[in-house]
Design an enzyme around this catalytic site. Structure first.
Site, PDB file in Angstrom:
ATOM      1  N   GLY A   1      43.870  46.567  39.067  1.00 40.45           N
ATOM      2  CA  GLY A   1      43.366  46.651  40.423  1.00 40.45           C
ATOM      3  C   GLY A   1      41.979  46.067  40.457  1.00 40.45           C
ATOM      4  N   THR A   2      41.909  44.811  40.770  1.00 38.95           N
ATOM      5  CA  THR A   2      40.608  44.164  40.756  1.00 38.95           C
ATOM      6  C   THR A   2      40.751  42.796  41.366  1.00 38.95           C
ATOM      7  OG1 THR A   2      38.743  43.708  39.326  1.00 38.95           O
ATOM      8  CG2 THR A   2      40.832  42.981  38.556  1.00 38.95           C
ATOM      9  N   THR A   3      39.613  42.136  41.634  1.00 36.22           N
ATOM     10  CA  THR A   3      39.641  40.718  41.986  1.00 36.22           C
ATOM     11  C   THR A   3      38.513  40.037  41.250  1.00 36.22           C
ATOM     12  OG1 THR A   3      40.251  41.392  44.213  1.00 36.22           O
ATOM     13  CG2 THR A   3      39.720  39.085  43.880  1.00 36.22           C
TER      14      THR A   3
ATOM     15  N   ASP B   1      34.609  41.764  41.893  1.00 38.43           N
ATOM     16  CA  ASP B   1      34.293  42.983  42.642  1.00 38.43           C
ATOM     17  C   ASP B   1      33.841  44.036  41.631  1.00 38.43           C
ATOM     18  OD1 ASP B   1      37.140  45.112  42.979  1.00 38.43           O
ATOM     19  OD2 ASP B   1      36.844  43.520  41.509  1.00 38.43           O
TER      20      ASP B   1
ATOM     21  N   LYS C   1      32.124  44.013  35.953  1.00 31.24           N
ATOM     22  CA  LYS C   1      33.332  43.328  35.511  1.00 31.24           C
ATOM     23  C   LYS C   1      33.034  41.959  34.937  1.00 31.24           C
ATOM     24  CE  LYS C   1      36.296  45.814  38.568  1.00 31.24           C
ATOM     25  NZ  LYS C   1      37.331  45.834  39.567  1.00 31.24           N
TER      26      LYS C   1
END
Lengths: 191, 280
Positions: free
Chosen positions: B61-63, B78, B94
Site C-alpha cells: 500500500g504505497t505510491t 508518499d 520511503k
C-alpha cells in the site's frame, strides 16, 4: 452524539471500492423527517435501497396516522425491516438519531440484522468504528450546546477517519435542535 | 588473446569471523556474498512460508515513482504505512538514501526494504573501497536483484527502484522480490501506481527544468493519494543530479489538496424554514 436538547449526526464522504476512491461527495446521512435522521454505513447500494424503503414506510405512516413517527418507533421499524432479511442481510449498520417527545434526544445503532443498541451519549458505526469509540469517549461531555457539540463531533470524526484508509475525504455534520437544522461540510484530509 | 572475465566484483576479498551468537546471521568468505540466514526447521516449509506471508500482510500500500529527464532523476514517494485498513503511520520515510549519489524507494514490506537497502549500501561501499571507484547504478541494482532472486518464494515483499547518477549519466532500475530487474526511464510502484502513471505519462517531457519535474512528480503522487486509500501522508520529492541527491520538498497531502483546489466561497441564500413548534 447527544447534546443539550439537540443531537449531532455525522458521516464521512467517501465512496470507494476496496482501495479505489470513486467519489468524495457521497451522502450517507438521510433525513426521515425534520427531527429524525438516519446514517447508514456499509455497502452503498444497500444504504440507498434501505433508505428508500424506510422513507416509503414513513410516508405511509404519515398518511395513516397524520403525524411524524417517533424516533423509538422508527428504530423498531428499522430493526424489523433488517431482521426480515435475517438470512440474506442488508450489509448496512444504521445509526438513528432523533428528537422525541419534549424534544428529548434519542440515539441508537444496530448491527446489520437489527440488534438495537440504545445509548445516552454517542453511537458509532463503520470501518473506523473502533477509532471512533475511542475519540468520542475521550471528547464527549454531557449537556453540550449546539456549537460545542459541532466542534466535538467534527474533531472526533476527523481524528478517527485520519487513522483509517477506507474512510474520510471530508465530513458531513448535521446539528439538529428543536428549532433548526444546521448542515455543514467539514474540510478534511483528502488522502 | 582471450580476456579473462573479471569476476572480482563477486568475490568477497575479506574474511569475517563466523560468529554465530544465536541470531543466526553469519557471513562466510567461502559462499557467494549472500548472507545466509537461518531457515526455520519444520515439516511443511512452504506452508509455513505461506502462513507467515499472510500474517505479515504485505499489501504494497504505497505510491512511489521515479523518472529520468535531461537534468538527472526525480524520485518521489508518499509516506503512509497501512496494516489492512488501519493507518499505522503517516510519516514513513520511503526514500532510502543508500549513499550520497544513489537512492532506493520502498514499496512492500517496510522491514524487508530497509534491511536490504542498508545491506546494498554496505556492499556498494565495500566495492568502492576495493575497486577505488564508485559502483555503477547497473552494478548496484544487479547486486540487489541477485540477492532477492536467491530468496525468491520465501515471502520477501520488495518493489524498489534504484535511482542514481554515475559515470554513464542518470540511471534508473526497477528491482523486485520476484527477481525482476528492469531498466527504464519512468517507473511507478505500489497500489497507487496506476493513478500516478496517469498523471506522470501525460505531463512527462524529457526536457524540463528541475522545478517543473518536481511539480510533475508532486502532482502525480498527490493524485495517487487522492484516489488510492492506501497512499497518503506527505509527498517527498528528491532530485539526483551529477553532484548527488538533494531533497527538494516534503509537503503534507492534506494541505496540498487545498493548495491545488482552494475552497470556493459560495454565496448561497439559504432558506431558513422555521421548524414546526414543539407542541405538535
Amino acid at each position: 452524539m447527544v447534546g443539550k436538547n439537540c443531537f449531532a449526526i455525522a458521516s464521512d464522504r467517501r465512496l470507494g471500492v476496496q482501495l479505489q476512491t470513486i467519489a468524495t461527495d457521497f451522502q450517507r446521512v438521510f433525513k426521515i423527517h425534520d427531527k429524525l435522521y438516519i446514517g447508514l454505513s456499509g455497502l452503498a447500494t444497500d444504504a440507498q435501497t434501505l433508505y428508500q424503503r424506510l422513507v416509503f414506510r414513513h410516508k405511509l405512516y404519515q398518511l395513516r396516522e397524520e403525524r411524524d413517527m417517533k424516533p423509538e418507533t422508527f428504530a423498531s421499524l428499522v430493526s424489523a425491516i433488517l431482521y426480515e432479511r435475517r438470512f440474506g442481510p442488508y450489509f448496512c449498520q444504521p445509526v438513528i438519531a432523533g428528537l422525541g417527545e419534549n424534544d428529548e434526544p434519542f440515539i441508537c445503532t444496530m448491527d446489520c440484522i437489527g440488534a438495537k443498541e440504545l445509548a445516552k451519549d454517542f453511537v458509532v458505526s463503520g470501518t473506523s468504528s473502533e477509532s471512533l469509540y475511542g475519540a468520542c469517549e475521550s471528547m464527549y461531555k454531557p449537556n453540550m450546546e449546539p456549537e460545542e457539540l459541532f466542534e466535538t463531533v467534527s474533531q472526533a470524526l476527523m481524528a478517527s477517519v485520519d487513522r483509517d484508509c477506507l474512510a474520510g475525504w471530508g465530513g458531513h455534520v448535521f446539528i439538529v435542535t428543536p428549532t433548526e437544522v444546521q448542515e455543514r461540510v467539514v474540510k478534511g484530509r483528502m488522502d | 588473446m582471450a580476456m579473462k572475465v573479471d569476476m572480482s566484483a563477486l568475490e568477497t576479498n575479506f574474511s569475517i569471523p563466523c560468529l554465530d551468537d544465536g541470531d543466526g546471521m553469519h557471513f562466510s568468505a567461502d559462499s557467494p556474498d549472500v548472507p545466509s540466514m537461518v531457515l526455520p526447521t519444520c515439516a511443511d516449509f512452504d506452508g509455513f512460508q505461506a502462513a507467515t506471508k499472510d500474517m505479515v500482510k504485505n499489501k504494497r500500500g504505497t505510491t512511489t515513482l521515479a523518472f529520468i529527464f535531461d537534468k538527472g532523476v526525480i524520485v518521489a514517494a508518499d509516506s503512509r504505512a497501512s496494516m489492512g485498513g488501519y493507518i499505522s503511520s503517516q510519516t514513513v520515510r520511503k526514500i532510502i538514501e543508500i549513499n550520497p549519489y544513489m537512492l532506493g524507494t520502498m514499496a512492500g514490506g517496510a522491514a524487508d526494504c530497509q534491511f536490504w537497502h542498508r545491506n546494498l549500501g554496505n556492499k556498494c561501499r565495500l566495492h568502492e573501497l576495493s575497486n577505488k571507484r564508485r559502483i555503477s547504478i547497473a552494478g548496484a541494482s544487479k547486486l540487489l536483484a541477485n540477492i532477492l532472486y536467491s530468496y525468491r518464494g520465501m515471502g520477501l515483499s520488495i518493489g524498489t527502484m534504484i535511482a542514481g547518477f554515475d559515470e554513464k549519466g542518470p540511471g534508473l532500475y526497477y528491482v523486485d522480490s520476484e527477481g525482476a530487474r528492469l531498466v527504464g526511464n519512468r517507473f511507478s510502484v505500489g497500489s497507487g501506481s496506476l493513478y500516478a502513471y496517469g498523471i506522470l505519462d501525460e505531463g512527462y517531457r524529457f526536457n524540463m527544468s528541475v522545478e517543473e519535474a518536481a511539480e510533475l512528480a508532486r502532482r502525480a503522487i498527490y493524485g495517487a493519494t487522492f484516489r488510492d486509500a492506501a497512499s497518503g501522508g506527505c509527498v517527498s520529492v528528491y532530485h539526483v543530479g551529477p553532484d548527488g541527491w538533494k531533497k527538494l520538498s516534503g509537503d503534507d497531502v492534506g494541505e496540498l489538496h487545498y493548495h491545488y483546489y482552494p475552497v470556493q466561497k459560495t454565496s448561497v441564500e439559504q432558506e431558513m424554514t422555521d421548524a414546526p413548534s414543539t407542541s405538535a
